[in-house]
Enzyme design. Structure first.
Site, short mmCIF file in Angstrom:
data_model
loop_
_atom_site.label_atom_id
_atom_site.label_comp_id
_atom_site.label_asym_id
_atom_site.label_seq_id
_atom_site.Cartn_x
_atom_site.Cartn_y
_atom_site.Cartn_z
N ASP A 181 0.91 -1.14 0.00
CA ASP A 181 0.00 0.00 0.00
C ASP A 181 0.95 1.19 0.00
O ASP A 181 1.55 1.50 1.03
CB ASP A 181 -0.89 0.00 1.25
CG ASP A 181 -1.92 1.10 1.18
OD1 ASP A 181 -1.55 2.21 0.76
OD2 ASP A 181 -3.08 0.87 1.52
N HIS A 182 1.11 1.82 -1.16
CA HIS A 182 2.21 2.78 -1.25
C HIS A 182 2.02 3.99 -0.33
O HIS A 182 2.97 4.71 -0.05
CB HIS A 182 2.49 3.19 -2.70
CG HIS A 182 1.45 4.08 -3.28
ND1 HIS A 182 0.29 3.60 -3.84
CD2 HIS A 182 1.38 5.42 -3.38
CE1 HIS A 182 -0.44 4.61 -4.25
NE2 HIS A 182 0.19 5.72 -3.99
N HIS A 244 -5.92 2.77 1.12
CA HIS A 244 -5.09 3.88 1.63
C HIS A 244 -5.73 4.58 2.83
O HIS A 244 -5.08 4.81 3.85
CB HIS A 244 -4.85 4.92 0.52
CG HIS A 244 -4.35 4.32 -0.76
ND1 HIS A 244 -3.40 3.33 -0.79
CD2 HIS A 244 -4.65 4.57 -2.05
CE1 HIS A 244 -3.14 3.01 -2.04
NE2 HIS A 244 -3.90 3.73 -2.83
#
Ligand SMILES: NC(=O)c1ccc[n+]([C@@H]2O[C@H](COP(=O)([O-])OP(=O)(O)OC[C@H]3O[C@@H](n4cnc5c(N)ncnc54)[C@H](OP(=O)(O)O)[C@@H]3O)[C@@H](O)[C@H]2O)c1
Length: 494
Positions: A181-182, A244
């Site tokens: 999950d950047h 996110h």
């Protein structure tokens, strides 16, 4: 302490090596780790996709991807010599045999000691198949580590996510899986824990006694661009909120971990998400808002974008009120929102504190004399830092108060030196550190929460479009807070 000082010995297998993500983010991140000495002599990457490419052609592709990164003479070329290629269709079990042989050769050639990192940078429908074949065809080693890095999306709902997880689990244990999950690779998202647990003056107030509400905004200025095909089947709820936003919220809501280790952090995030109230359908309808952008400000309506169904009911905006049923957060709403074609591109968190029980400065003869709420704003991007809004005396005769800001913003040079999310996450996966990756339990709770509203929205036809590009979404997103007597801290002055 230089955490990059020790070389990591690793053999990386990249599925989707000719794809957009690999070319834009993955090779550049690996190059930066190479420049820092973290990847050195004992690393190699075997790229795969269905394209027929020679090792030389693949090397050129990698060099092209990193051409804009400043480097010493010969550094890029030396780095690219660690890249190899094997044409491979992930759906064909017999193709894994060639892959296995090449990996065994590279392991020997580069002395990677059986350490294997498999990175799935391709369409999610292939994730399960690859994992199962890696085991069946004997690509997992019993010497060194075996790790799997997997891109989003992790399922479309709880059932599909569980099916995928069951498939991955046939080959990999939970502690071998690194779900990207950047957002968790972003500097200021990682900073939430330092800010909270490193500062007693903040953590002491971090509860329902002092906090009135928390607001999380992930605002995008762009539309769907070339991702229309994917996005129209996904929507903002799946694309941004389930992953996110839920990860950011979990870090804001969690209790202090026993120690700052990946296991301890995970335990607390999971506990927080367990206490997130899963709405009934009617509660979900009341606490979620969806939107889709219309034409305006010189841009197309979402429904007129290339690749989008002209009658699409997909939401490009979502806002929601989340409640945690636990001792710390009982009664404190977390308002979240995200959308495309909004006023600006930014991510911020606003923590709104309660006002004093008695305002001794209130002047009944004058308007607008009330004390403002203290607000702690965490700027995630594009600026990085935080600000604390306090009340102070207005300079001059008389006695009126006004809000003032204490602010810390990271300098441009500090930001430049700060690694990109993919560089951090690659490093952490190579280290075997899970702190900044989503666990299965977190994902499962997030899907269970989101599925209720998704199921409802899938059957109820929305009245779209309902917001203009350049705004902060539909009016209903403001009403969600107004109904509770609150406002978004960030709003456009109109
Ligand atoms: N791009 C981004 O910015 C971004 C951002 C966040 C997350 N992601 C995620 O990252 C993953 C990759 O995205 P992407 O944008 O790089 O996708 P992409 O550009 O479509 O690349 C897909 C890759 O998979 C390969 N491929 C497709 N079918 C294959 C098969 N049957 N066997 C072997 N290889 C196959 C393709 O090469 P061939 O066609 O030659 O086989 C290509 O290398 C996705 O999960 C996406 O959701 C991407």
């Amino acid at each position: 302490m230089n955490i990059l000082a020790t070389e990591n010995k690793a053999l990386i297998t990249l599925f989707g090596a000719t794809g957009d993500l690999a070319k834009r983010k993955l090779y550049t991140s690996l190059f930066k780790l190479y420049q820092k000495g973290y990847l050195a002599d004992h690393f190699a990457l075997l790229g795969t996709s269905r394209h027929e490419l020679s090792d030389d052609e693949f090397e050129k592709m990698v060099l092209d991807s990193i051409k804009d990164i400043p480097a010493k003479d010969g550094e890029a070329e030396a780095f690219a010599k660690h890249f190899f290629y094997c044409a491979h269709d992930v759906t064909k079990p017999e193709h894994y045999v060639k892959l296995k042989d090449r990996l065994a050769e590279l392991d020997k050639q580069f002395g990677t000691e059986g350490n294997r990192l498999f990175y799935m940078s391709m369409a999610p429908q292939f994730f399960g198949t690859i994992a199962i074949n890696l085991k069946k065809q004997g690509l997992i080693t019993d010497k060194g580590y075996n790790r799997l890095v997997i891109e989003k999306p992790f399922g479309r709902d709880f059932d599909s996510a569980k099916k995928l997880n069951d498939e991955l689990s046939q080959t990999f244990e939970e502690n071998q899986i690194f779900r990207i999950d950047h957002y968790l690779g972003k500097e200021m998202v990682q900073n939430i824990q330092a800010l909270r647990f490193g500062n007693p003056i903040i953590e002491a107030l971090w509860n329902n006694r002092y906090i009135d509400n928390i607001q999380v905004t992930l605002s995008e200025k762009l539309g769907v661009e070339e991702r229309a095909g994917y996005y129209d089947k996904s929507g903002a709820l799946r694309d941004m909120l389930q992953n996110h936003i839920m990860q950011v919220v979990a870090q804001l809501a969690m209790e202090e971990p026993v120690a700052f280790t990946d296991d301890d952090v995970r335990v607390e995030k999971i506990k927080a998400l367990r206490s997130l109230r899963v709405y009934t359908p009617s509660e979900a309808a009341a606490n979620f808002v969806r939107g889709q952008y219309d034409a305006g400000n010189g841009t197309n309506a979402y429904r007129n974008e290339d690749g989008v169904d002209p009658e699409s009911g997909t939401e490009t905006f979502v806002a929601a009120k989340l409640m945690f049923d636990n001792y710390r957060w009982s009664g404190v709403p977390f308002y979240v929102r995200t959308g495309k074609k909004l006023a600006d591109k930014f991510t911020r968190i606003d923590v709104v504190f309660k006002k004093p029980l008695i305002d001794i400065f209130a002047n009944p003869d004058a308007k607008n004399q009330n004390l403002a709420s203290n607000v702690l704003t965490i700027y995630v991007e594009p600026k990085s830092g935080f600000a604390l809004q306090l009340n102070a005396k207005h300079v001059g005769q008389g006695y009126t108060t006004e809000p003032v800001d204490l602010q810390f913003l990271q300098s441009d040079s500090a930001k430049k030196e700060s690694p990109e999310p993919y560089e951090r996450l690659f490093h952490d996966a190579l280290e075997g550190n899970h702190t900044n990756f989503a666990s299965w339990a977190e994902i499962a709770y997030a899907w269970k929460f989101v599925d209720v509203i998704r199921n409802l929205w899938d059957i109820e036809k929305p009245s779209f479009p309902n917001y203009v590009p350049g705004s902060m979404g539909p009016a209903a997103a403001d009403e969600l807070l107004a109904r509770d007597g609150r406002k978004w801290v960030y709003r456009l002055n109109r």
